[in-house]
Write an enzyme that holds these catalytic residues in place. Structure first.
Site, PDB file in Angstrom:
ATOM      1  N   CYS A  71       0.350   4.161   1.419  1.00 57.93           N
ATOM      2  CA  CYS A  71       1.706   2.773   0.902  1.00 57.93           C
ATOM      3  C   CYS A  71       2.708   2.041   2.428  1.00 57.93           C
ATOM      4  CB  CYS A  71       3.199   3.242   0.115  1.00 57.93           C
ATOM      5  SG  CYS A  71       3.679   4.651   0.633  1.00 57.93           S
ATOM      6  N   ASP A 107      11.491  -0.946  -0.565  1.00 53.83           N
ATOM      7  CA  ASP A 107      12.669  -1.147  -1.916  1.00 53.83           C
ATOM      8  C   ASP A 107      13.294   0.291  -2.546  1.00 53.83           C
ATOM      9  OD1 ASP A 107      14.039  -3.230  -3.810  1.00 53.83           O
ATOM     10  OD2 ASP A 107      13.015  -2.126  -5.035  1.00 53.83           O
ATOM     11  N   CYS A 137      19.662   1.221 -13.402  1.00 56.37           N
ATOM     12  CA  CYS A 137      19.614   0.352 -11.624  1.00 56.37           C
ATOM     13  C   CYS A 137      19.361   1.524 -10.594  1.00 56.37           C
ATOM     14  CB  CYS A 137      19.883  -0.435 -11.856  1.00 56.37           C
ATOM     15  SG  CYS A 137      20.010  -1.465 -10.559  1.00 56.37           S
ATOM     16  N   CYS A 177       1.047  -0.319  -5.419  1.00 54.79           N
ATOM     17  CA  CYS A 177       0.811   0.757  -3.836  1.00 54.79           C
ATOM     18  C   CYS A 177       1.120   2.121  -4.994  1.00 54.79           C
ATOM     19  CB  CYS A 177       2.266   0.147  -3.359  1.00 54.79           C
ATOM     20  SG  CYS A 177       3.981   0.684  -4.380  1.00 54.79           S
ATOM     21  N   CYS A 198      -4.293   8.744  -9.324  1.00 55.57           N
ATOM     22  CA  CYS A 198      -2.916   8.716  -9.184  1.00 55.57           C
ATOM     23  C   CYS A 198      -2.687   8.620  -7.899  1.00 55.57           C
ATOM     24  CB  CYS A 198      -2.712  10.049 -10.044  1.00 55.57           C
ATOM     25  SG  CYS A 198      -0.784  10.329  -9.629  1.00 55.57           S
ATOM     26  N   SER A 252      12.592  -9.101 -16.582  1.00 60.59           N
ATOM     27  CA  SER A 252      12.756  -7.858 -17.307  1.00 60.59           C
ATOM     28  C   SER A 252      13.741  -7.547 -18.307  1.00 60.59           C
ATOM     29  CB  SER A 252      13.683  -6.743 -16.599  1.00 60.59           C
ATOM     30  OG  SER A 252      13.470  -7.314 -14.709  1.00 60.59           O
TER      31      SER A 252
END
Length: 440
Positions: free
Chosen positions: A279, A295, A42, A273, A345, A143
């Site tokens: 982005c 984020d 995380c 994105c 990509c 998740s």
């Protein structure tokens, strides 16, 4: 109008100085980086260090109202998509989200609609939570990293205990309440080695929508964390799953990674994105109203302002944020600009651009080798599938056509003699080309 109501009642941030015509996304974190799990990979738990040790990680009522009112007011509409993220957003409690719904009802203009998405680890989805989510039409992202032994390799709770059984119970409860969640599966050092096993697990669970998200964590000393996926293994994983998907599961399960590539193969821009040229249209809003570029870039250097004093529209359209978004394209190394799969990509996520190109230039994506293998493998297959779709063929008919063509191709190899022209199309004799690799 919502803007005039906001100004009259004194709620929310300042009114935007410019209209927003292009939709943008906000990942709102009602309890910041607080979570009941301690997943090894995380990237958000460490964000607690940005706040004082006495911080109360919970979005205050005035911040929540400022966010809901301003996001509605500054969205192009008529659909306003709220994304609730974490940490683990269910820790905020259902009363928090009841207040969310109340505020949305208050500030939504006639003819508009607010949609809510909750991204959760699934371990706290008791019947009460599931009833609330179902009754209020929340969509849910869940998740799961695959079967138990692979999921539990990194997704553990604060005590270090396994979580897979709790997540699967959460999945069953969601479905019992009529909610079919979208599944997010990270690709990490453990599960990326087992593409068939992971994919078949999700097929067995009758998952309808799936996204694979590669894990790349860079440690303080600049090295890559041991739980990060290896570039080549990521490419092999996605190629393996794709090959099975197009032959057996078109129309049965939606896999975002492949469907986004299909958009690009058809000449359309990607929605996500990491595949886009630029982005910067996905902000992160912390529990205290602090707003960041992304984020993955919640840090002092990418702090844009606070939605209690600054307009979200002004922040998303600010010169700083525009420069952040454009930098993805403008900072591409020459090696990327000459790549045959650049349109798919576009350099990947900027957070992963920390290795050197073969000629020593900075800024190459850590996952470049895997991406190049993956996109090169998919491109010709997707172009063929799109051709079938344009003819009006169903997924079942397309899969049958693929099987038919492969049977025909295998027959050419089987009947070719040493002195025949090689079936691969090189123009060489079979004995001087592919004979060794296809020798029976």
């Amino acid at each position: 109008m919502v803007r005039s109501r906001m100004k009259r009642e004194g709620y929310g941030a300042q009114t935007a100085t410019m209209p927003v015509t292009t939709p943008f996304v906000v990942m709102a974190k009602p309890i910041g980086p607080i979570c009941n799990l301690r997943c090894d990979y995380c990237y958000y738990l460490q964000k607690k260090s940005l706040f004082p040790s006495t911080e109360h990680f919970r979005m205050r009522p005035e911040v929540l109202e400022a966010y809901v009112s301003s996001f509605i007011a500054e969205s192009p509409g008529p659909m306003v998509h709220f994304v609730w993220h974490g940490g683990e957003p269910t820790l905020a409690g259902t009363d928090f989200f009841k207040k969310v719904l109340e505020l949305q009802a208050r500030y939504t203009p006639e003819g508009w609609q607010c949609l809510n998405n909750l991204q959760t680890n699934g371990t706290r989805l008791d019947p009460g939570w599931c009833s609330f989510l179902a009754e209020n039409n929340f969509t849910v992202g869940l998740s799961i990293d695959g079967p138990e032994h692979l999921h539990d390799a990194y997704r553990i709770d604060r005590k270090g205990d396994a979580t897979h059984s709790k997540v699967m119970q959460g999945l069953r409860r969601l479905r019992a309440h009529g909610i079919e969640p979208d599944i997010l599966c990270t690709l990490n050092a453990a599960n990326s080695k087992f593409p068939a096993e992971v994919y078949h697990f999700f097929l067995d669970q009758k998952v309808r929508w799936l996204q694979f998200l590669p894990v790349v964590t860079r440690l303080a000393d600049g090295t890559v964390a041991p739980w990060s996926v290896k570039s080549q293994e990521m490419g092999t994983f996605l190629n393996t799953v794709f090959d099975e998907w197009i032959r057996h599961d078109l129309g049965r399960i939606g896999i975002q990674n492949f469907l986004e590539c299909m958009l690009v193969a058809g000449g359309k821009p990607a929605n996500i994105c990491i595949m886009s040229e630029t982005c910067g249209r996905v902000l992160a809003v912390e529990h205290d109203g602090g707003t960041y570029s992304c984020d993955h870039f919640v840090n002092p250097g990418n702090y844009l302002g606070n939605l209690t004093t600054d307009s979200l529209a002004d922040l998303i359209e600010s010169p700083v944020q525009r420069a952040f978004g454009k930098a993805k394209k403008e900072s591409l190394p020459g090696y990327c600009k000459e790549c045959p799969v650049l349109s798919f990509c576009n350099g990947g996520c900027p957070k992963d651009r920390f290795i050197k190109t073969p000629d020593g230039e900075d800024g190459l994506n850590y996952l470049c080798e895997g991406y190049r293998s993956y996109y090169s493998h998919l491109q010709p297959e997707l172009e063929g599938i799109l051709g079938f779709y344009k003819k009006g063929m169903s997924p079942q008919a397309i899969m049958a056509e693929i099987e038919k063509s492969e049977i025909s191709a295998r027959a050419k190899w089987k009947t070719a003699s040493r002195n025949d022209t090689c079936p691969c199309g090189s123009g060489k004799k079979y004995k001087h080309c592919c004979f060794a690799s296809h020798r029976r």
